[in-house]
Design a protein around this motif. Structure first.
Motif, short mmCIF file in Angstrom:
data_model
loop_
_atom_site.label_atom_id
_atom_site.label_comp_id
_atom_site.label_asym_id
_atom_site.label_seq_id
_atom_site.Cartn_x
_atom_site.Cartn_y
_atom_site.Cartn_z
N GLU B 17 56.16 -3.74 77.40
CA GLU B 17 56.70 -4.41 76.20
C GLU B 17 57.27 -5.78 76.56
O GLU B 17 57.10 -6.75 75.84
N ILE B 18 57.97 -5.83 77.70
CA ILE B 18 58.57 -7.11 78.13
C ILE B 18 57.46 -8.12 78.43
O ILE B 18 57.49 -9.26 77.98
N PHE B 19 56.45 -7.69 79.17
CA PHE B 19 55.35 -8.61 79.52
C PHE B 19 54.64 -9.11 78.26
O PHE B 19 54.21 -10.25 78.20
N LYS B 20 54.53 -8.22 77.27
CA LYS B 20 53.85 -8.62 76.03
C LYS B 20 54.58 -9.75 75.32
O LYS B 20 53.98 -10.57 74.66
N SER B 21 55.91 -9.77 75.48
CA SER B 21 56.67 -10.78 74.75
C SER B 21 56.79 -12.09 75.54
O SER B 21 57.37 -13.05 75.04
N LEU B 22 56.25 -12.12 76.76
CA LEU B 22 56.29 -13.37 77.54
C LEU B 22 55.13 -14.27 77.18
O LEU B 22 54.06 -13.81 76.78
N LYS B 23 55.37 -15.57 77.36
CA LYS B 23 54.28 -16.52 77.14
C LYS B 23 53.33 -16.49 78.34
O LYS B 23 53.68 -15.96 79.39
N ILE B 24 52.16 -17.12 78.16
CA ILE B 24 51.15 -17.09 79.23
C ILE B 24 51.73 -17.62 80.54
O ILE B 24 51.61 -16.98 81.59
N GLY B 25 52.37 -18.77 80.49
CA GLY B 25 52.92 -19.39 81.69
C GLY B 25 54.01 -18.55 82.33
O GLY B 25 54.08 -18.43 83.55
N GLU B 26 54.85 -17.95 81.48
CA GLU B 26 55.94 -17.12 82.01
C GLU B 26 55.37 -15.91 82.75
O GLU B 26 55.86 -15.52 83.80
N LYS B 27 54.30 -15.35 82.18
CA LYS B 27 53.69 -14.18 82.81
C LYS B 27 53.06 -14.57 84.16
O LYS B 27 53.18 -13.84 85.13
N ILE B 28 52.41 -15.72 84.19
CA ILE B 28 51.78 -16.16 85.45
C ILE B 28 52.87 -16.43 86.50
O ILE B 28 52.77 -15.97 87.64
N LYS B 29 53.92 -17.14 86.10
CA LYS B 29 54.98 -17.46 87.07
C LYS B 29 55.67 -16.19 87.56
O LYS B 29 55.97 -16.06 88.74
N LEU B 30 55.86 -15.24 86.65
CA LEU B 30 56.50 -13.98 87.04
C LEU B 30 55.61 -13.21 88.01
O LEU B 30 56.09 -12.61 88.98
N SER B 31 54.30 -13.26 87.78
CA SER B 31 53.36 -12.53 88.64
C SER B 31 53.38 -13.07 90.07
O SER B 31 52.95 -12.39 91.00
N LEU B 32 53.86 -14.31 90.24
CA LEU B 32 53.90 -14.90 91.57
C LEU B 32 55.19 -14.57 92.32
O LEU B 32 55.34 -14.92 93.49
N CYS B 33 56.11 -13.87 91.65
CA CYS B 33 57.40 -13.55 92.28
C CYS B 33 57.23 -12.62 93.48
O CYS B 33 57.85 -12.80 94.51
N SER B 34 56.43 -11.58 93.30
CA SER B 34 56.20 -10.64 94.40
C SER B 34 54.99 -9.79 94.08
O SER B 34 54.55 -9.73 92.92
N LYS B 35 54.47 -9.13 95.10
CA LYS B 35 53.30 -8.27 94.90
C LYS B 35 53.64 -7.11 93.97
O LYS B 35 52.83 -6.71 93.14
N LYS B 36 54.88 -6.60 94.12
CA LYS B 36 55.27 -5.45 93.30
C LYS B 36 55.32 -5.81 91.82
O LYS B 36 54.90 -5.05 90.96
N VAL B 37 55.85 -7.01 91.54
CA VAL B 37 55.91 -7.46 90.14
C VAL B 37 54.48 -7.66 89.64
O VAL B 37 54.12 -7.26 88.53
N SER B 38 53.67 -8.29 90.49
CA SER B 38 52.29 -8.57 90.13
C SER B 38 51.54 -7.27 89.77
O SER B 38 50.81 -7.22 88.78
N ILE B 39 51.76 -6.23 90.57
CA ILE B 39 51.09 -4.94 90.31
C ILE B 39 51.48 -4.40 88.94
O ILE B 39 50.64 -3.92 88.17
N GLN B 40 52.77 -4.50 88.61
CA GLN B 40 53.24 -4.01 87.31
C GLN B 40 52.59 -4.80 86.16
O GLN B 40 52.21 -4.23 85.14
N ILE B 41 52.50 -6.12 86.35
CA ILE B 41 51.88 -6.95 85.30
C ILE B 41 50.40 -6.59 85.17
O ILE B 41 49.86 -6.47 84.07
N ASN B 42 49.75 -6.37 86.31
CA ASN B 42 48.33 -6.00 86.28
C ASN B 42 48.11 -4.65 85.59
O ASN B 42 47.12 -4.45 84.90
#
Lengths: 203, 308
Positions: B17-42
């Motif tokens: 739900e949180i990822f859905k409410s993020l903008k495209i850029g926010e989601k991309i930048k968040l995905s670069l924070c760590s592999k674990k975050v990236s896996i959750q976004i994926n």
């Protein structure tokens, strides 16, 4: 204890993880889709066991539900700036631990409006930040913490099963209602909830 | 509010739900924070919005934007000349420097091609992507990128085909001709060698051929596209007769618009299907569709509507 015919007037007994019980109005409880799926039409015999959450958390969640009883029907997430003063106070009063507990409980109870506002609040923490700033905002968990999270999710799946079983038990005792549809409803809900929590605990 | 916040301790459905409410850029930048975050976004990819990814190798830029174009983010892929950034992050297993710029980020790679493909792979895991390639044919790596994308079974919003060297034509065409079903708009801007006529084993939704003298009547009669635009065609009035007869009897089932520019199309009193070109309105034999025509200098545009 409860009557399905006039759920807005009746009070339901909720049981917390401490074993304490407290009253919640039918109108407030109906905002929980989990409750609606399991108890609304068949009533509950004895306290409803939401024993994965403590009393303070459940009271906070139902405080929100009681407040929003008279609000218009939910129509999707609001922008944070559109939240009422009461809503803002409600969120600002909570410390981080309580906030997380409330999200978890709201998610389990499937209270769409509250879950959505909580998610929007978290999303707001990330807005306008670059990656380095985001890293500072979020705490990245260690392997041990992730393992602990998985255990919690498994525990929640077990709790969901327990609640569903309780609903099934109640359904069996309810003789006044048509037996077959109720049992089907309970079985479907039990399967759905168990699948939902198992799938996330496996991630 | 609460900082630092233990984001990953939240249940998967809440994260989604949180990822859905993020903008495209926010989601991309968040995905670069760590592999674990990236896996959750994926993990939440299936619930993510569909985005269009413009590949612009000329400007070293990948633009990601929503279908309504209201939300966009740019990723620049630059060659790393030895810039050492203590705040480097990992993308697809490679450590690199990332700098925030207005409306996007700049990323620096030791291998430019690898960087481009790594960013594409990273985006494919986060979003449901449709790609657009307009001017990439100026790059030596154009064909390699397209082949890789086809291998990844991605969908294309727009694909431009332009061969730089004659020798590349056969091999490249053979690689992609059976995968054009993944393409919405295909633009072919190449001039082909006289000994090479591309054969379509699959078709895009819409086709636009800039130098279409090689595109024969036989090819056209088998084309199931919705919009067909042929420039510099060698088709003439006699061919139009064939095309319209075919359409009347149920051919071109998906056709909504056909535009042909050809020096062999004449509007000098000659007729098609026994009718004057100026007034032509025809129907399919079963009466289900109607076609109207617009005539230009050496061109004809046919628009199909479903009969009331």
């Amino acid at each position: 204890m409860t009557s399905p015919a006039s759920s807005s007037e009746v009070k339901y007994l909720i049981e917390s993880s401490e074993g304490n019980t407290f009253d919640v109005s039918g109108a407030a409880l109906r905002q929980s889709n989990t409750f609606n799926a399991m108890f609304l039409n068949i009533g509950a015999d004895g306290p409803i066991p939401f024993t994965d959450y403590n009393e303070a958390t459940l009271k906070k969640v139902f405080e929100y539900c009681e407040h929003s009883v008279n609000e218009e029907n939910y129509s999707g997430p609001k922008h944070q700036d559109d939240l009422s003063k009461w809503d803002l106070n409600f969120f600002n009063e909570m410390d981080q631990k309580m906030f997380i507990d409330v999200i978890n409980a709201s998610n389990f109870l499937d209270i769409e409006r509250l879950t959505s506002y909580c998610c929007e609040r978290i999303a707001r923490m990330l807005r306008g930040k670059n990656t380095q700033e985001m890293i500072k905002v979020i705490t990245l968990p260690t392997a041990e913490e992730l393992e602990a999270k998985q255990k919690v999710e498994e525990k929640k799946a077990a709790a969901a099963k327990k609640v569903a079983e309780k609903a099934a038990e109640t359904a069996e005792k309810t003789e006044t209602l048509e037996e077959l549809p109720v049992q089907q409803l309970v079985q479907t809900t039990r399967n759905k909830l168990t699948r939902k929590y198992l799938s996330f605990s496996n991630e | 509010m609460y900082s630092p916040f233990p984001l990953l301790r939240l249940p998967g459905v809440v994260l989604c739900e949180i990822f859905k409410s993020l903008k495209i850029g926010e989601k991309i930048k968040l995905s670069l924070c760590s592999k674990k975050v990236s896996i959750q976004i994926n993990n939440a990819r299936l619930y993510s919005q569909k985005v269009i990814v413009d590949l612009d190798r000329l400007c070293h830029k990948i633009k990601v934007y929503s279908e309504n174009n209201k939300d966009s983010f740019e990723i620049f892929v630059h060659f790393n000349y030895g810039i050492c950034d203590p705040n480097s992050i990992k993308v697809e297993g490679r450590t690199l420097s990332v700098i925030s710029v207005l409306h996007g980020i700049k990323t620096f790679w030791k291998n430019h091609q690898e960087g481009f493909l790594s960013v594409i792979r990273h985006l494919l895991k986060i979003f449901r992507c449709k790609f657009s390639i307009y001017n990439d044919f100026y790059s030596d790596l154009y064909e390699k990128t397209i082949s890789e994308l086809f291998n990844l079974q991605v969908e294309f919003k727009t694909l431009t085909i332009h061969f730089k060297r004659a020798g590349d034509q056969h091999l490249f065409w053979n690689q992609i001709s059976n995968k054009l079903g993944l393409v919405e708009d295909l633009l072919i801007s190449s001039t082909f060698d006289s000994d090479f006529i591309p054969v379509f084993t699959s078709w895009p939704q819409n086709i636009n051929i800039l130098n279409s003298d090689w595109f024969t009547l036989e090819s056209l009669l088998t084309c199931p596209c919705t919009t067909i635009t042929l420039w510099n065609s060698s088709l003439g009035n006699k061919d139009l007769d064939e095309i319209l007869k075919n359409w009347k009897s149920g051919g071109f089932p998906n056709l909504e618009r056909l535009i042909i520019h050809s020096h062999r199309i004449r509007n000098n009193g000659t007729t098609i299907l026994g009718m004057n070109l100026e007034e032509m309105v025809i129907q399919t034999d079963d009466g289900s569709k109607k076609a109207t025509f617009k005539l230009g200098y050496q061109s004809i545009e046919m628009s199909v509507t479903v009969s009331q």
